[in-house]
Design a protein around this motif. Sequence first.
Motif: not given
Ligand code: ASP
Length: 448
Positions: A37-38, A122, A187, A202-204
């Motif tokens: 993720s980022a 990301e 993501f 939250g797609g990671s």
């Molecule tokens: N960086 C993206 C988010 O904050 C994806 C993730 O963290 O899953 O939604």
Amino acid sequence: MKILKFGGTSVGSPNAFLKVFDAIISNTDGKCVVVLSAVTGTTDKLLEATNQSIKNLEQSFKILSEVKNKHLDIVNKLFEDNINLDNFVNSIFNDINNRITAYNNLGELTSYNISSVVSYGEILSSRILFELLQSKGVPSQLLDSRELIATDNNYKESKVDYQLTYERFVSKSHIFETKNVFITQGFLGSCNKGKVSLLGRGGSDYSASLFGFFLNKMGHNIEEIQIWTDVSGVLSADPRIVTSSKTIKSMSYDEIRILSYLGAKVLHPDTIKPAISANIPLRVMNTFSHDNSLNTLILGSDKLVTPSINSLILIDNCYELKIFPDSTENGFSTCERIYNLLRNSGNKIYLKIASEEVIKVYLKENPAPLLNITDNISFSVNSISLLAFTGYNVSKMINIIYNSLDIFNLSIVAYTDNCCYLKCSEKFEIEKLNRLHNFVFDNYSQKE
Ligand code: ASP
Ligand code: ADP
Ligand code: MG
């Protein structure tokens, strides 16, 4: 081969990156896919900066400079001297600044514009981790998930095109034959025009599951998909509000799906679909704990035998809608009609129960304004707190829940194999939630 996904909090600081490195080295045999993720907070900030670009350019640049400094700080603390990486970070932010300026000139934002800026979170984190592995002599390769995950062109919340994604994986199959730690971005994907797209907030987690699914389909043995986060697995309640929440040892795909649908932040609700269809176990683990035995294994329910109650979740401030179908219309078709109306209005529906006599729908927003103007139906709306105990074969454990009803002023709304829904007509205070959690789980562990 394992898939390891690290969330934003797992890459929030230089020390966190080092923990990620340790987790990769101690949990794999040198061949794995790491989905990243980022850096924590980055996606929110990039979104904010993009939205500000057409309102307040100065504010937008200010936010971007904070994000840039956070990344440069991580880089400078992790590496004594890495000019290439410094240049990389600087060039990304130059590019973002140029885009933001262009949006400001245009005076409008498209969802592709937003995605193209947000996707850099990301891109940055994965490159930093890749450089860390390289600097420590670990054979590794950076993969561009935009070249692998194919989506439609709904850029911010895009849908994955499974057929096209499979073709993309197959065309790159030779890459996965080498013994490497593959680092890639969660993501992100791209539509068939090659433009970057996002899998939703939250797609990671979903990305990790997709990598597992497609590599499995290509014949690789995917032992496990590991979701590394900042808590020790899936817990018996949200640890930010229930202080004594405990790690759940194992649970079914169906249970985690309902738990995340109801709002437990720990996993993205779509995550598990690809993992389920490929029958790959998921494990939720803590990047920051030395005790790796505290984690949650998520499997098909055919692998579970003992009924259990695992977790409690509170959905505060929601609404119970009761609809009384008129005698001229079949109750179930009324249900279908109203349900579509509510769903199309964007209201989140937690639960619906239909009988000839009454239809009950539990929702996030008050549906009364919509129903008053759109339909000639008889209904009532109550503001309630909805609670749910999830588990495996919960109906077999219902007596434990029954004992709590009078004490906590609760009533059972419905139950399914994986979830017992309760309601309280008044606000359910956090302190009471803690007591209910301890009442049920202390009782339960004594019976185990
Ligand atoms: N960086 C993206 C988010 O904050 C994806 C993730 O963290 O899953 O939604
Ligand atoms: P990541 O950055 O690793 O993707 P998230 O913030 O998306 O992490 O999810 C992890 C967070 O989910 C935890 O820090 C925790 O506060 C929250 N959470 C809410 N409910 C639960 C639960 N039942 N079990 C574990 N964590 C939960
Ligand atoms: Mg997450």
